[in-house]
Design an enzyme around this catalytic site. Structure first.
Site, PDB file in Angstrom:
ATOM      1  N   GLY A  33       0.598  -1.414   0.183  1.00  0.00           N
ATOM      2  CA  GLY A  33       0.060  -0.379  -0.560  1.00  0.00           C
ATOM      3  C   GLY A  33       0.620   0.845   0.050  1.00  0.00           C
ATOM      4  N   ARG A  92      -3.348   0.781   9.393  1.00  0.00           N
ATOM      5  CA  ARG A  92      -2.811   1.593  10.520  1.00  0.00           C
ATOM      6  C   ARG A  92      -4.231   1.788  10.938  1.00  0.00           C
ATOM      7  NH1 ARG A  92       1.244   4.914  11.569  1.00  0.00           N
ATOM      8  NH2 ARG A  92       0.666   6.414  12.940  1.00  0.00           N
ATOM      9  N   HIS A  97       3.937  26.245 -20.242  1.00  0.00           N
ATOM     10  CA  HIS A  97       4.611  25.944 -21.191  1.00  0.00           C
ATOM     11  C   HIS A  97       6.664  26.228 -20.674  1.00  0.00           C
ATOM     12  CE1 HIS A  97       6.008  23.208 -24.602  1.00  0.00           C
ATOM     13  NE2 HIS A  97       6.900  24.414 -24.620  1.00  0.00           N
TER      14      HIS A  97
END
Ligand code: FAD
Ligand code: NAD
Length: 461
Positions: free
Chosen positions: A184, A270, A440
Site C-alpha cells: 500500500g 493503520r 509551457h
C-alpha cells in the site's frame, strides 16, 4: 477537582489536533492541547515529513549512483558512498525544527500545550499523566484527535528485525535484503526509497495488485518502474512467519514460498488509536474501530468531537487538518458542516500517483461519462525530467461536462494535486480547464490536454 480549566481541550497534537488548537486560539477560544510527544503527531514525527525526507535523500543518492554507473546525461561521478546515520540525523533535525515551529504557532495563537497523555474521567474532565504527576483538566468542549498506530500482524510482531514504518525511518544502516509486507502507501513509498538506497527489496501484497485502492491502469507505471529498480513484487500472498533470515509466505491455495530478508517492514495499514483513552467511560458509539462522528465531527456525546485518523478513512493529514479547522470554527460559534468534495490522495512513489474525486469506473456508476487522457510521452516537460511513462486522466459527466475525477501518474505529479482539487472543489467543467492558459513547458499542460481529449479535440496527441 481540576487544576486547569479551559473552553476547549484538544487531545492529540497531530495535524488534526494542532490545527484545531491554533484556529481556536486565533478565534479567541481559551484552548489547551495535550500530547505526550513533541507537537506534530504521526505526520510530522514519524510519517509524512520524515518519509518524504528519506524518499528525497534516496532519490538524490540514486541519481548519483546512476551517474557513477555510466555517462548519464554527460555527468560522470566516481566513488559514491551513503552514510544513512547522517541522512537520518538531517531528517531528525528537520523534524525537530518543525516541532518547534508548531509549538511556536500554538503559543502565538494563545493555545496552551501540556505534555502528557490524556484519559477521560467523564465527558467534561480529562486526567493527564505528565512527567510531574497527574493533572486534571476540565473543559466545556473536548476534541479527540489521537490519530492512529500501525497494525501489527500477530505472527510478525514488531521488534528485532520486524520493523514498523517508525523503525524503518530510524535505521542507520541500509539492509541488504528488505522484505516489505503490504504493497500500500507506506510499503511502496519506503520500499522504493530503500531500493534506491541499495537494498534488495521484495514486496509481499495480499491482494492481486499493489496499491489496490487505485485502478490497475494507474498503478502499471509504478510497477514497471519498480521492476527497473530491481524490486520484486509478490501479489496474492500472505506473510506467515519469519525465521533464519527467511520470510515465509502463503498463497490463497496454501502454497508456501520464502524470501531472504535481513529486515521485514510490516505496513499492512493503520488502526485508530484510542488505547487508554477511557472511551469505555463515555460509551461512545463507534463505526467499527473508529469513533462515529456526524458531518460536524460531533460524537454522540454533547461537547465531545473527534477528528482525523480516529474517525476513519481516508487517514490523511490534510483531511485531519481540514476537520480540525472546521471544528475550531464550530466551537467558536460558527455554523459549519463538512461539505468538502475533494480530498486528494497521493502516493509518493517514483512515479507518483495522484487521485482526486472519482475513478472512471466509479463515475460511470453515477451516470453517463466521458473520459480524456493525455500521455506524458507527448509532454515536453516530462521528457526533460526523463520520465514519460505516465498520463493525466479526467472523467466528466457526459451531459454538462462537470469534472468528477482527475488522476495522474508520473514523476513529480504530486504538485498537480492542487489544480486537481481546485477543479473539483469549485465544480469546474472541461471547458473551464480547457479555457485557462497552462504554462509551457510544464506537466500541467497534460491536464488541459486531457480535458481537450475528453472534449474530442486533442491538440498534441
Ligand atoms: P496523528 O498525527 O496520529 O496524531 C495523534 C497524536 O495524538 C499523536 O501525537 C499522539 O502522541 C497523540 N495522542 C495519542 N493518544 C493520546 C492521549 N491519550 N492523550 C494525548 N495525546 C495523545 N498522510 C498524508 O496525508 N500524506 C503523507 O504523505 C503521509 N505519509 C505518511 C507516512 C507514514 C510513514 C505514516 C505512518 C503516515 C503517513 N500519513 C500521510 C498519514 C498521516 O500521518 C495521518 O493521516 C495523520 O498524521 C493523522 O493526523 P491526526 O491528527 O489524526 O493524528
Ligand atoms: P495501506 O492500507 O495503504 O496498505 C496496506 C496494504 O497491506 C494493503 O494493500 C493490504 O492489502 C496489504 N495487506 C494487509 N494485510 C496483509 C498481509 N498479511 N500480507 C500482505 N499484505 C497485506 O496501509 P499502509 O501502507 O500501512 O498505510 C497506512 C495509512 O497511512 C494509509 O491508509 C494512508 O491513509 C496513510 N498514508 C498515507 C500516505 C500518503 O498520503 N502518501 C503515505 C503513507 C501512509
Amino acid at each position: 477537582m481540576s487544576d486547569l480549566t479551559c473552553q476547549l481541550l484538544v487531545l492529540g497534537a497531530g495535524p488534526g489536533g494542532y490545527v484545531a488548537a491554533i484556529r481556536a486560539g486565533q478565534l479567541g477560544v481559551d484552548t489547551v492541547i495535550v500530547d505526550p510527544q513533541p507537537p506534530g503527531g504521526t505526520c510530522l514525527n514519524v510519517g509524512c515529513v520524515p518519509s518524504k525526507a528519506l524518499i528525497h535523500a534516496a532519490d538524490e543518492f540514486w541519481k548519483v549512483r546512476e551517474a557513477a554507473s555510466g555517462d548519464h546525461l554527460g555527468i560522470s561521478v566516481t566513488g559514491t558512498h551513503l552514510d544513512l546515520a547522517k541522512t537520518v540525523a538531517w531528517k531528525d533535525a528537520m523534524v525537530a525544527g518543525l516541532n518547534r515551529g508548531v509549538g511556536g504557532l500554538l503559543r502565538s495563537a494563545g493555545a496552551r500545550l501540556v505534555t502528557g497523555s490524556g484519559r477521560f474521567l467523564d465527558g467534561k474532565t480529562v486526567a493527564v499523566t505528565t512527567e510531574d504527576g497527574e493533572r486534571r483538566i476540565a473543559a466545556d468542549t473536548i476534541v479527540i484527535a489521537t490519530g492512529s498506530a500501525p497494525v501489527e500482524l500477530p505472527r510478525l510482531p514488531y521488534g528485532g528485525n520486524i520493523l514498523s514504518s517508525t523503525d524503518a525511518l530510524a535505521l542507520t544502516e541500509v539492509p541488504d535484503h528488505l522484505a516489505v509486507v503490504g504493497g500500500g502507501y507506506i510499503g511502496l513509498e519506503l520500499g522504493t526509497a530503500f531500493a534506491k538506497l541499495g537494498s534488495r527489496v521484495t514486496i509481499v501484497e495480499a491482494e492481486p495488485t499493489i496499491l489496490p485502492m487505485y485502478d490497475a491502469v494507474l498503478t502499471r507505471p509504478v510497477l514497471r518502474a519498480m521492476e527497473v529498480l530491481g524490486i520484486r513484487v509478490i501479489t496474492s500472498a500472505l506473510a506467515a512467519e519469519y525465521h533464519d533470515r527467511q520470510l515465509v509466505m502463503r498463497s490463497p491455495t496454501g502454497e508456501a514460498e520464502q524470501v531472504t530478508a535481513d529486515k521485514v517492514l510490516v505496513t499492512v495499514g493503520r488502526r485508530p488509536y484510542t488505547d487508554d483513552l477511557g472511551l469505555t467511560e463515555l460509551a461512545l458509539p463507534m463505526d467499527g474501530p473508529f469513533i462515529r462522528v456526524d458531518d460536524r465531527c460531533a460524537t454522540a456525546m454533547t461537547g465531545v468531537y473527534a477528528i482525523g485518523d480516529v474517525t476513519g478513512e481516508p487517514m490523511l493529514a490534510h483531511r485531519a487538518m481540514a476537520q480540525g479547522e472546521m471544528v475550531a470554527e464550530i466551537v467558536a460559534g460558527h455554523r459549519l458542516s463538512w461539505d468538502r468534495r475533494a480530498i486528494p490522495a497521493i502516493t509518493f512513489t517514483d512515479p507518483e500517483v495522484v487521485s482526486v474525486g472519482l475513478s472512471p469506473a466509479q463515475a460511470e456508476k453515477t451516470g453517463h461519462t466521458v473520459v480524456g487522457q493525455f500521455p506524458l510521452r507527448a509532454n515536453a516537460r516530462a521528457m526533460t525530467l526523463e520520465f514519460t511513462d505516465g498520463f493525466v486522466r479526467v472523467v466528466a459527466r457526459a451531459d454538462d461536462h462537470l469534472i468528477l475525477g482527475i488522476s495522474a501518474v508520473g514523476r513529480n505529479v504530486s504538485e498537480l494535486s492542487s489544480a486537481f482539487s481546485l477543479t473539483i472543489e469549485n465544480g469546474l467543467r472541461l471547458e473551464d480547464v480547457a479555457g485557462a492558459i497552462h504554462a509551457h513547458p510544464t506537466q500541467s499542460e497534460a491536464f488541459v490536454e486531457a480535458c481537450f481529449d475528453a472534449l474530442g479535440r486533442s491538440l498534441h496527441n
